[in-house]
Write a protein that holds these residues in place. Structure first.
Motif, PDB file in Angstrom:
ATOM      1  N   ARG A   1      18.194   5.616   0.742  1.00 45.67           N
ATOM      2  CA  ARG A   1      17.803   4.259   1.219  1.00 45.67           C
ATOM      3  C   ARG A   1      18.992   3.425   1.406  1.00 45.67           C
ATOM      4  NH1 ARG A   1      12.999   2.609   0.124  1.00 45.67           N
ATOM      5  NH2 ARG A   1      12.740   3.785  -1.827  1.00 45.67           N
ATOM      6  N   LEU A   2      20.171   3.526   0.716  1.00 48.85           N
ATOM      7  CA  LEU A   2      21.399   2.888   0.886  1.00 48.85           C
ATOM      8  C   LEU A   2      22.187   3.452   2.328  1.00 48.85           C
ATOM      9  CD1 LEU A   2      23.788   0.989   0.045  1.00 48.85           C
ATOM     10  CD2 LEU A   2      24.917   3.115  -1.034  1.00 48.85           C
ATOM     11  N   PHE A   3      22.271   4.619   2.538  1.00 48.58           N
ATOM     12  CA  PHE A   3      22.538   4.793   4.004  1.00 48.58           C
ATOM     13  C   PHE A   3      21.920   4.597   5.201  1.00 48.58           C
ATOM     14  CE2 PHE A   3      25.358   7.834   1.028  1.00 48.58           C
ATOM     15  CZ  PHE A   3      26.451   7.413   1.590  1.00 48.58           C
ATOM     16  N   THR A   4      20.431   4.626   4.817  1.00 50.06           N
ATOM     17  CA  THR A   4      19.483   4.233   5.861  1.00 50.06           C
ATOM     18  C   THR A   4      19.623   2.769   6.161  1.00 50.06           C
ATOM     19  OG1 THR A   4      18.076   5.823   5.064  1.00 50.06           O
ATOM     20  CG2 THR A   4      17.277   4.129   6.326  1.00 50.06           C
TER      21      THR A   4
ATOM     22  N   MET B   1      11.200  -0.303  -1.559  1.00 51.78           N
ATOM     23  CA  MET B   1      11.669  -0.629  -2.940  1.00 51.78           C
ATOM     24  C   MET B   1      10.774  -1.272  -3.932  1.00 51.78           C
ATOM     25  SD  MET B   1      15.516  -1.664  -2.431  1.00 51.78           S
ATOM     26  CE  MET B   1      16.244  -1.391  -0.800  1.00 51.78           C
ATOM     27  N   LEU B   2       9.473  -1.753  -3.378  1.00 44.34           N
ATOM     28  CA  LEU B   2       8.598  -2.131  -4.097  1.00 44.34           C
ATOM     29  C   LEU B   2       7.967  -1.089  -4.979  1.00 44.34           C
ATOM     30  CD1 LEU B   2       6.338  -4.807  -1.639  1.00 44.34           C
ATOM     31  CD2 LEU B   2       7.464  -5.395  -3.888  1.00 44.34           C
ATOM     32  N   THR B   3       8.111  -0.023  -4.560  1.00 42.71           N
ATOM     33  CA  THR B   3       7.619   1.150  -5.400  1.00 42.71           C
ATOM     34  C   THR B   3       8.088   1.133  -6.755  1.00 42.71           C
ATOM     35  OG1 THR B   3       7.536   2.717  -3.446  1.00 42.71           O
ATOM     36  CG2 THR B   3       7.648   3.704  -5.487  1.00 42.71           C
ATOM     37  N   LEU B   4       9.432   0.780  -7.067  1.00 37.69           N
ATOM     38  CA  LEU B   4      10.171   0.556  -8.459  1.00 37.69           C
ATOM     39  C   LEU B   4       9.437  -0.569  -9.148  1.00 37.69           C
ATOM     40  CD1 LEU B   4      12.352   1.073 -10.291  1.00 37.69           C
ATOM     41  CD2 LEU B   4      13.620  -0.707  -9.016  1.00 37.69           C
ATOM     42  N   VAL B   5       9.118  -1.572  -8.408  1.00 38.51           N
ATOM     43  CA  VAL B   5       8.447  -2.739  -9.159  1.00 38.51           C
ATOM     44  C   VAL B   5       7.189  -2.519  -9.712  1.00 38.51           C
ATOM     45  CG1 VAL B   5       7.682  -5.368  -9.010  1.00 38.51           C
ATOM     46  CG2 VAL B   5       9.881  -4.738  -7.869  1.00 38.51           C
TER      47      VAL B   5
ATOM     48  N   VAL C   1       0.795  -1.043   0.068  1.00 39.81           N
ATOM     49  CA  VAL C   1       0.007   0.106  -0.124  1.00 39.81           C
ATOM     50  C   VAL C   1       1.068   1.192  -0.108  1.00 39.81           C
ATOM     51  CG1 VAL C   1      -1.761   1.149   1.267  1.00 39.81           C
ATOM     52  CG2 VAL C   1      -1.933  -1.006   1.277  1.00 39.81           C
ATOM     53  N   SER C   2       2.039   1.267   0.853  1.00 36.57           N
ATOM     54  CA  SER C   2       2.775   2.691   1.144  1.00 36.57           C
ATOM     55  C   SER C   2       3.589   2.640  -0.385  1.00 36.57           C
ATOM     56  CB  SER C   2       3.816   2.428   2.186  1.00 36.57           C
ATOM     57  OG  SER C   2       4.854   3.308   2.128  1.00 36.57           O
ATOM     58  N   SER C   3       3.835   1.421  -0.826  1.00 34.42           N
ATOM     59  CA  SER C   3       4.609   1.638  -2.298  1.00 34.42           C
ATOM     60  C   SER C   3       3.652   2.247  -3.442  1.00 34.42           C
ATOM     61  CB  SER C   3       5.151   0.269  -2.741  1.00 34.42           C
ATOM     62  OG  SER C   3       6.138  -0.193  -1.640  1.00 34.42           O
ATOM     63  N   VAL C   4       2.540   1.677  -3.542  1.00 33.68           N
ATOM     64  CA  VAL C   4       1.442   2.314  -4.286  1.00 33.68           C
ATOM     65  C   VAL C   4       1.541   3.807  -4.186  1.00 33.68           C
ATOM     66  CG1 VAL C   4      -0.854   2.207  -5.054  1.00 33.68           C
ATOM     67  CG2 VAL C   4       0.356   0.065  -4.950  1.00 33.68           C
ATOM     68  N   LEU C   5       1.245   4.138  -3.035  1.00 30.66           N
ATOM     69  CA  LEU C   5       1.105   5.645  -2.699  1.00 30.66           C
ATOM     70  C   LEU C   5       2.238   6.358  -2.987  1.00 30.66           C
ATOM     71  CD1 LEU C   5      -0.900   5.408   0.669  1.00 30.66           C
ATOM     72  CD2 LEU C   5      -1.798   6.043  -1.406  1.00 30.66           C
TER      73      LEU C   5
ATOM     74  N   ALA D   1      13.387  -5.568 -12.131  1.00 31.11           N
ATOM     75  CA  ALA D   1      12.292  -5.825 -11.322  1.00 31.11           C
ATOM     76  C   ALA D   1      11.946  -7.239 -10.701  1.00 31.11           C
ATOM     77  CB  ALA D   1      11.050  -5.535 -12.396  1.00 31.11           C
ATOM     78  N   PHE D   2      12.644  -8.213 -11.504  1.00 31.00           N
ATOM     79  CA  PHE D   2      12.656  -9.460 -10.889  1.00 31.00           C
ATOM     80  C   PHE D   2      13.603  -9.649  -9.752  1.00 31.00           C
ATOM     81  CE2 PHE D   2      14.757 -13.613 -10.793  1.00 31.00           C
ATOM     82  CZ  PHE D   2      13.609 -14.490 -10.569  1.00 31.00           C
ATOM     83  N   VAL D   3      14.777  -8.900  -9.661  1.00 30.07           N
ATOM     84  CA  VAL D   3      15.707  -8.825  -8.651  1.00 30.07           C
ATOM     85  C   VAL D   3      15.280  -8.316  -7.585  1.00 30.07           C
ATOM     86  CG1 VAL D   3      18.023  -8.200  -7.883  1.00 30.07           C
ATOM     87  CG2 VAL D   3      17.719  -9.119 -10.294  1.00 30.07           C
ATOM     88  N   VAL D   4      14.856  -6.909  -7.941  1.00 27.54           N
ATOM     89  CA  VAL D   4      14.376  -6.094  -6.482  1.00 27.54           C
ATOM     90  C   VAL D   4      13.170  -6.897  -5.808  1.00 27.54           C
ATOM     91  CG1 VAL D   4      13.093  -4.144  -5.761  1.00 27.54           C
ATOM     92  CG2 VAL D   4      15.061  -4.104  -7.534  1.00 27.54           C
ATOM     93  N   ALA D   5      12.064  -7.687  -6.613  1.00 29.87           N
ATOM     94  CA  ALA D   5      11.164  -8.206  -6.139  1.00 29.87           C
ATOM     95  C   ALA D   5      11.529  -9.630  -5.381  1.00 29.87           C
ATOM     96  CB  ALA D   5      10.068  -8.722  -7.373  1.00 29.87           C
TER      97      ALA D   5
END
Length: 294
Positions: free
Chosen positions: A112-115, A254-258, A6-10, A280-284
């Motif tokens: 995101r990397l540093f987080t 990172m689901l936002t990207l997918v 939900v957060s990624s869609v938003l 997309a496959f790697v991130v998912a």
């Protein structure tokens, strides 16, 4: 996982709404400081309205500032998070107002990397599998997005990368505060502090924007639409931070990207090229493994 989706869609809608509102504000001769003020001031109204509207039915949106005054660490970290967020916002606005979102995309992941790096070693509330899943996903995004044969970083990309670092510090600070305060209290404190700070600077500099009312109304309406989505996304991220930790929350983000790739395929009725599909496959896969073994 559900709230992460939900957060990624938003977040997908928020990114485009954010850039649109910045461009409209710039066309109306509203500079960066007034823009940041409007973004936060409108968010204050939205958060207070949500809290008042739901107080009769639920304490979900309850606002309680007592932790800020009972523990000076919470107050100082919240102020630091807001200041870092303001700095990151200025950098992001400048970058998005002068460069295409597609070009900036990989550099937006520096935060995101540093987080993930700082969050894992500071909080130690995630498994090694989740940590490495997040790192692989981030490196995949950066690696697939940059053409290393003609590698170059323009100043807008560099500014966005620095902005991401500032936001990472803000996220780390909030990661501690969320353990002590309610999500809506954190949200209101953040936007209230930022809007007040920007207002004082505008008063001191005497640089309130002078623009036509129709253009200002259009800008404020876009800001309001953006802020509604942002508040929802921010509150969900705070709930996820408290429940599953900062690394797993960053990974779910990172689901936002997918979802962006999938929605683009649905909209254009075309399949992505091999490079984008592989990304997309790697991130998912990283999100799935990191979520299952967190």
């Amino acid at each position: 996982m559900f709230w992460g989706i939900v957060s990624s869609v938003l977040s997908v809608f928020n990114t485009f709404a954010y850039q649109r509102s910045i461009l409209v504000g710039a066309s109306a001769w509203i500079d960066s400081f007034p823009r940041v003020f409007y973004f936060n001031a409108v968010a204050v109204v939205i958060v207070v309205a949500i809290s008042v509207a739901t107080i009769v039915f639920s304490d979900f949106a309850r606002i309680d500032f007592s932790p800020y005054f009972s523990d000076w660490t919470i107050l100082l970290l919240s102020i630091f998070a807001s200041l870092a967020g303001i700095g990151g916002t200025f950098g992001a606005q400048y970058a998005y107002a002068n460069e295409r979102a597609g070009t900036l995309a990989p550099y937006s992941e520096t935060g995101r990397l540093f987080t993930v790096l700082f969050g894992f070693f500071l909080f130690s509330n995630s498994s090694w599998i989740t940590f490495w899943s997040a790192m692989v996903a981030i490196l995949a995004i950066v690696g697939f997005s940059i053409d290393f044969r003609s590698f170059s970083i323009n100043r807008y990309c560099a500014i966005l990368a620095a902005s991401g670092l500032a936001r990472a510090f803000s996220s780390i600070a909030i990661g501690y505060v969320v353990l002590k305060a309610t999500p809506f209290s954190i949200t209101l404190f953040d936007v209230l502090f930022a809007s007040t700070a920007c207002f004082l600077v505008l008063v001191w500099r005497r640089k309130f924007p002078k623009t036509e009312l129709p253009k200002l109304s259009k800008f404020v309406s876009l800001v309001a639409a953006n802020d509604v989505v942002w508040v929802a996304t921010f509150v969900i991220s705070l709930l996820l931070l408290k429940d599953i930790g900062i690394v797993a929350t960053s990974l779910l983000g990172m689901l936002t990207l997918v979802l962006t790739i999938v929605l683009d395929c649905v909209r254009t009725k075309t399949l992505p090229d091999r490079k984008i599909a592989a990304l997309a496959f790697v991130v998912a896969a990283c999100v799935l493994s990191g979520s299952l073994f967190r």
